[in-house]
Scaffold this motif. Structure first.
Motif, PDB file in Angstrom:
ATOM      1  N   ARG A  59     -14.396 -13.069 -10.714  1.00 55.37           N
ATOM      2  CA  ARG A  59     -14.603 -13.685  -9.763  1.00 55.37           C
ATOM      3  C   ARG A  59     -15.207 -14.867  -9.892  1.00 55.37           C
ATOM      4  N   SER A  94      -8.051  -6.637   2.621  1.00 57.78           N
ATOM      5  CA  SER A  94      -7.369  -7.845   3.048  1.00 57.78           C
ATOM      6  C   SER A  94      -5.947  -7.342   3.510  1.00 57.78           C
ATOM      7  N   THR A  99      -5.474 -15.625   3.877  1.00 56.20           N
ATOM      8  CA  THR A  99      -5.478 -16.943   3.237  1.00 56.20           C
ATOM      9  C   THR A  99      -6.191 -16.487   1.693  1.00 56.20           C
ATOM     10  N   PHE A 100      -5.874 -17.100   0.587  1.00 55.73           N
ATOM     11  CA  PHE A 100      -6.598 -17.002  -0.639  1.00 55.73           C
ATOM     12  C   PHE A 100      -8.101 -17.131  -0.316  1.00 55.73           C
ATOM     13  N   SER A 101      -8.565 -17.911  -0.017  1.00 55.47           N
ATOM     14  CA  SER A 101     -10.089 -18.042   0.306  1.00 55.47           C
ATOM     15  C   SER A 101     -10.762 -17.000   0.904  1.00 55.47           C
ATOM     16  N   HIS A 103     -10.606 -13.836   0.545  1.00 55.16           N
ATOM     17  CA  HIS A 103     -10.916 -12.739  -0.301  1.00 55.16           C
ATOM     18  C   HIS A 103     -11.493 -13.207  -1.775  1.00 55.16           C
ATOM     19  N   THR A 105     -12.425 -16.424  -5.121  1.00 62.03           N
ATOM     20  CA  THR A 105     -13.205 -17.388  -5.281  1.00 62.03           C
ATOM     21  C   THR A 105     -12.103 -18.708  -5.620  1.00 62.03           C
ATOM     22  N   ALA A 106     -12.976 -20.024  -5.502  1.00 61.56           N
ATOM     23  CA  ALA A 106     -12.390 -21.111  -6.194  1.00 61.56           C
ATOM     24  C   ALA A 106     -11.963 -21.027  -7.283  1.00 61.56           C
ATOM     25  N   GLN A 108     -11.226 -18.407  -9.204  1.00 62.25           N
ATOM     26  CA  GLN A 108     -10.167 -17.692  -9.616  1.00 62.25           C
ATOM     27  C   GLN A 108      -8.925 -18.463  -9.081  1.00 62.25           C
ATOM     28  N   ASP A 109      -8.877 -19.100  -7.881  1.00 63.01           N
ATOM     29  CA  ASP A 109      -7.859 -20.035  -7.498  1.00 63.01           C
ATOM     30  C   ASP A 109      -7.317 -20.834  -8.701  1.00 63.01           C
ATOM     31  N   TRP A 147       0.458 -19.987  -0.636  1.00 59.20           N
ATOM     32  CA  TRP A 147      -0.531 -20.251  -1.750  1.00 59.20           C
ATOM     33  C   TRP A 147       0.140 -21.242  -2.625  1.00 59.20           C
ATOM     34  N   GLN A 150       0.166 -24.764  -1.314  1.00 68.07           N
ATOM     35  CA  GLN A 150      -0.880 -25.674  -1.205  1.00 68.07           C
ATOM     36  C   GLN A 150      -1.205 -26.487  -2.362  1.00 68.07           C
TER      37      GLN A 150
END
Length: 152
Positions: A59, A94, A99-101, A103, A105-106, A108-109, A147, A150
């Motif tokens: 996370r 989920s 969207t990724f966000s 579930h 965190t930034a 993790q992105d 994703w 983006q």
């Protein structure tokens, strides 16, 4: 180029997964213990020889290795040879179109994008997909093509 197993399958794909854990799952424990717990699920509960994923992302964006990249993973039934499997902690409840966000965190992105870039520098990746593109599952809990766009 990365090759897997005795048959030396060239790695050309990445599949993204989620652990289907709640956001606060084991958040008081070190990330290494979270990875160890997932390994236990796979080895003890599923009777696999090792954790199914090659990489796991916590996370906070921490990245830990799972199964060696040179070994065939166990992430998608019938689609493991020549594939690197990456698992994100989180994703409980989920759907495949979230969207990724919703579930994750930034951090993790950022880590996932950097990990994909690093793998792509070591082998020729021609496909990045989600577990849900290969099986009737919500995992990883977001739509990979959206994703990926983006970031462009």
């Amino acid at each position: 180029m990365i090759y897997q197993g005795a048959a030396r399958h060239p790695v050309t794909a990445i599949v993204i997964h989620c652990a289907a854990t709640r956001p606060a799952w084991m958040d008081d424990r070190p990330f290494a213990e979270q990875v160890a717990e997932i390994r236990r699920w796979h080895v003890t509960d599923n009777k696999w020889r090792d954790i199914g994923y090659h990489w796991l992302i916590g996370r906070g964006g921490e990245i830990r290795p799972g199964r060696a990249e040179t070994e065939v993973g166990a992430g998608v039934a019938g689609y493991n040879s020549g594939v690197i499997h990456i698992c994100l902690i989180g994703g409980h409840g989920s759907s495949g179109s979230d969207t990724f966000s919703a579930h994750f965190t930034a951090a993790q992105d950022v880590s996932l994008r950097q990990l994909i870039q690093g793998i792509s520098m070591r082998t020729r990746i021609t496909r990045i997909s989600g577990h849900n593109e290969h099986a009737a599952k919500a995992c990883p809990g977001f739509h990979i093509p959206t994703w990926l766009r983006q970031a462009a």
